[in-house]
Design a protein around this motif. Structure first.
Motif, PDB file in Angstrom:
ATOM      1  N   HIS A  53       0.810  -1.220   0.000  1.00 38.86           N
ATOM      2  CA  HIS A  53       0.000   0.000   0.000  1.00 38.86           C
ATOM      3  C   HIS A  53       0.838   1.264   0.000  1.00 38.86           C
ATOM      4  N   GLY A  54       2.077   1.164   0.337  1.00 39.94           N
ATOM      5  CA  GLY A  54       2.894   2.363   0.415  1.00 39.94           C
ATOM      6  C   GLY A  54       2.502   3.211   1.615  1.00 39.94           C
ATOM      7  N   LEU A  55       2.774   4.501   1.530  1.00 41.69           N
ATOM      8  CA  LEU A  55       2.454   5.431   2.603  1.00 41.69           C
ATOM      9  C   LEU A  55       1.047   5.986   2.402  1.00 41.69           C
ATOM     10  N   ARG A  56       0.229   5.875   3.441  1.00 43.20           N
ATOM     11  CA  ARG A  56      -1.132   6.395   3.354  1.00 43.20           C
ATOM     12  C   ARG A  56      -1.367   7.379   4.492  1.00 43.20           C
ATOM     13  N   LEU A  57      -1.983   8.496   4.157  1.00 43.67           N
ATOM     14  CA  LEU A  57      -2.215   9.566   5.114  1.00 43.67           C
ATOM     15  C   LEU A  57      -3.390   9.225   6.021  1.00 43.67           C
ATOM     16  N   ILE A  58      -3.176   9.356   7.325  1.00 40.30           N
ATOM     17  CA  ILE A  58      -4.226   9.072   8.301  1.00 40.30           C
ATOM     18  C   ILE A  58      -4.941  10.372   8.679  1.00 40.30           C
ATOM     19  N   TYR A  59      -4.192  11.317   9.208  1.00 37.91           N
ATOM     20  CA  TYR A  59      -4.685  12.638   9.590  1.00 37.91           C
ATOM     21  C   TYR A  59      -3.582  13.655   9.360  1.00 37.91           C
ATOM     22  N   TYR A  60      -3.993  14.903   9.235  1.00 42.23           N
ATOM     23  CA  TYR A  60      -3.008  15.963   9.190  1.00 42.23           C
ATOM     24  C   TYR A  60      -3.545  17.190   9.910  1.00 42.23           C
ATOM     25  N   SER A  61      -2.630  18.114  10.176  1.00 40.36           N
ATOM     26  CA  SER A  61      -2.976  19.327  10.915  1.00 40.36           C
ATOM     27  C   SER A  61      -2.242  20.506  10.291  1.00 40.36           C
ATOM     28  N   ALA A  62      -2.984  21.574  10.014  1.00 34.62           N
ATOM     29  CA  ALA A  62      -2.381  22.763   9.408  1.00 34.62           C
ATOM     30  C   ALA A  62      -1.861  23.737  10.470  1.00 34.62           C
ATOM     31  N   ALA A  63      -2.332  23.572  11.691  1.00 32.62           N
ATOM     32  CA  ALA A  63      -1.910  24.461  12.782  1.00 32.62           C
ATOM     33  C   ALA A  63      -2.499  23.899  14.070  1.00 32.62           C
ATOM     34  N   ALA A  64      -2.125  24.475  15.185  1.00 33.83           N
ATOM     35  CA  ALA A  64      -2.696  24.035  16.461  1.00 33.83           C
ATOM     36  C   ALA A  64      -4.211  24.166  16.408  1.00 33.83           C
TER      37      ALA A  64
END
Lengths: 110, 112
Positions: free
Chosen positions: B41-52
């Motif tokens: 599957h390679g690298l898969r994004l779970i969650y991300y955050s643009a700032a606090a």
């Protein structure tokens, strides 16, 4: 759905050979194409390409982007055993996410 | 200059347990990301955050929870671990839009 496809998935060469790794992409609101090298741990950054036709170089590695044909290549000249790794390609979209391909596993034999 | 660190580096847990993976960066990067890497599957994004206090779902968010109360920390919690969550988890950070991401060393999680 955004996708990035790398080819070949696996490649075995001898030291001194030149290799070309391929990456095609379909990414909404495409911004940039990134290449990473992954040995036995975390991916390490190699290149980020945003403009078509402008080659980026770092030592024996070079890369170029074609935004019309939606692909990028990573060239490695005079390969060494230390180049053995998985090479990852990722497309950056306007949604801030990176979409990764499955990688090309390069093995360089002495 | 520690950069980006993850803890623990290795974790074995049982099905149904809650697990929290920690990620800390010293660059004051605004963006932070959690990926999982699995064979095939390679690298898969779970969650991300643009700032606090700003987080958003990635490709595979089910079963995971994140928070970002401070810019430098981005913990990932598996609320009730399942065997399918056995994976290598990478945290990454980025200075801003259109910059490269830098990855932490990874956490190898095994759910038995």
């Amino acid at each position: 759905e955004d996708k990035v496809v790398q080819s070949p998935l696996s490649l075995v060469v001898h030291e001194g050979d030149t290799v070309t790794l391929n990456c095609s992409y379909e990414v909404t609101n495409f911004r940039s194409l990134l290449w990473y090298k992954q040995e036995k741990k975390a991916p390490t950054f190699l290149f980020m390409l945003t403009s078509s036709g402008i080659e980026k170089k770092s030592g024996r590695l070079s890369s170029i982007l074609d935004k019309k044909e939606l692909f990028s290549i990573l060239n490695i000249t005079a390969t060494q055993t230390g180049d053995s790794a998985i090479y990852l390609c990722a497309g950056s979209s306007g949604s801030e996410k990176l979409v990764f391909g499955k990688g090309t596993k390069l093995t360089v034999n002495p | 200059d520690a950069g980006i660190t993850q803890s623990p580096r290795y974790k074995i847990t049982e099905t149904g347990r809650q697990v929290t993976l920690m990620c800390h960066q010293t660059w004051s990067h605004s963006y932070m990301f959690w990926y999982r890497q699995d064979l095939g599957h390679g690298l898969r994004l779970i969650y991300y955050s643009a700032a606090a206090d700003i987080t958003d779902k990635g490709e595979v968010p089910d079963g995971y929870v994140v928070s970002r109360s401070k810019t430098e920390n981005f913990p990932l919690t598996l609320e009730s671990a399942t065997r399918s969550q056995t994976s290598v988890y990478f945290c990454a950070s980025r200075r801003g839009s259109n910059y490269e991401q830098y990855f932490g060393p990874g956490t190898r999680l095994t759910v038995t």
